[in-house]
Design a protein around this motif. Sequence first.
Motif, mmCIF file in Angstrom:
data_model
loop_
_atom_site.group_PDB
_atom_site.id
_atom_site.type_symbol
_atom_site.label_atom_id
_atom_site.label_comp_id
_atom_site.label_asym_id
_atom_site.label_seq_id
_atom_site.Cartn_x
_atom_site.Cartn_y
_atom_site.Cartn_z
ATOM 1 N N CYS A 221 17.981 5.082 7.007
ATOM 2 C CA CYS A 221 17.469 4.991 5.792
ATOM 3 C C CYS A 221 16.790 5.959 5.145
ATOM 4 N N THR A 222 16.314 5.848 3.714
ATOM 5 C CA THR A 222 15.656 7.010 3.252
ATOM 6 C C THR A 222 14.237 6.967 3.451
ATOM 7 N N ALA A 223 13.780 8.022 3.326
ATOM 8 C CA ALA A 223 12.096 8.267 3.477
ATOM 9 C C ALA A 223 11.460 7.101 2.718
ATOM 10 N N GLU A 224 11.607 6.566 1.640
ATOM 11 C CA GLU A 224 11.077 5.781 0.847
ATOM 12 C C GLU A 224 11.221 4.336 1.448
ATOM 13 N N GLU A 225 12.113 4.290 2.560
ATOM 14 C CA GLU A 225 12.260 2.715 3.061
ATOM 15 C C GLU A 225 11.352 2.680 4.353
ATOM 16 N N ILE A 226 10.620 3.422 4.651
ATOM 17 C CA ILE A 226 9.774 3.371 5.927
ATOM 18 C C ILE A 226 8.301 3.524 5.579
ATOM 19 N N ASP A 227 7.453 3.014 6.279
ATOM 20 C CA ASP A 227 5.962 3.095 5.942
ATOM 21 C C ASP A 227 5.134 4.224 6.689
ATOM 22 N N CYS A 228 5.719 4.240 7.831
ATOM 23 C CA CYS A 228 4.684 5.225 8.522
ATOM 24 C C CYS A 228 5.489 5.910 9.593
ATOM 25 N N TRP A 243 6.674 14.372 3.422
ATOM 26 C CA TRP A 243 6.643 12.788 3.892
ATOM 27 C C TRP A 243 5.573 12.199 3.251
ATOM 28 N N GLN A 244 4.431 12.704 3.273
ATOM 29 C CA GLN A 244 3.200 12.301 2.552
ATOM 30 C C GLN A 244 3.620 12.079 1.073
ATOM 31 N N ASP A 245 3.958 13.203 0.571
ATOM 32 C CA ASP A 245 4.364 13.014 -1.010
ATOM 33 C C ASP A 245 5.293 11.808 -1.305
ATOM 34 N N ALA A 246 6.021 11.649 -0.143
ATOM 35 C CA ALA A 246 7.192 10.221 -0.453
ATOM 36 C C ALA A 246 6.386 9.049 -0.434
ATOM 37 N N GLY A 247 5.112 9.079 0.028
ATOM 38 C CA GLY A 247 4.363 7.732 0.240
ATOM 39 C C GLY A 247 4.416 7.319 1.811
ATOM 40 N N VAL A 248 4.805 8.180 2.745
ATOM 41 C CA VAL A 248 4.975 7.786 4.059
ATOM 42 C C VAL A 248 3.707 8.389 4.770
#
Length: 264
Positions: A221-228, A243-248
Amino acid sequence: MFNQRQTEILRFLAEVQFARLDQLAARLGVSAETIRRDLKELEQESAIKRVRGGAVFSGLRANEREFVKKANSNHQEKSAIAAEALKHLHDGEAIAINNGVTSMALAHAIERSGLSLNIVTNSPPIAVLLSQTDQNRVFLTGGYLRKHNKSLVGSLCGNSLENFRVDKTFLSVDGLSIQDGITEYNTEEAAVLRRMLRIGREKIILAECSKFREVAFNRICTAEEIDCIITDWNITAQEMAPWQDAGVQVIAAPQRMPDYAHAE
């Protein structure tokens, strides 16, 4: 670990099975000599086989390391990640957890915790461990057993996962890259992990910081598809930032002494 060009060679060979040297050089915009060096390194890792005029996809695991070697490395980091992941669990929750050494570390932590959980897994060893406590309900997927690492894969495994919805999915993976996403070396395992992600409301990746420098053969999956992402104390702020910039959310588990035994 393969570089980006070698990973692209593998992906292309997996599709076409055979490619000429000049074809690969033109596709990647490099010299034939560079491709020769790449193919030599890939063959040493049993990822491809060089033949006259080019190379063929070997059909092997494309640099998937032996499971026992994974189990015998970075004990302390795996233990810390498992302890941190346990903090995200609450009584009565339903979770999915894949086969893997760090996943087994989490299973040991759950087994000692006294939590009452509903657990879906494609790992017979994890299922056996967690079924030994009365408070857990364990659901083992169907599928055929990979002798290499004792995991269940295949269409039966994927189909059985579709029958569940869980609060959290925990995945132990082979590689993380903000450009290439979450990756896994084995194609069959990757298909299972994609299904596991789909059934989880919250998607949590378990990975030592060394995995942030690795890109495996199959994208999950892409970075945007995970939460943590839960990783270890060796992670740098520079590695965490994209990763944090991508909302993870990225959590670095503090260093601790290992307190689990590897059962696989």
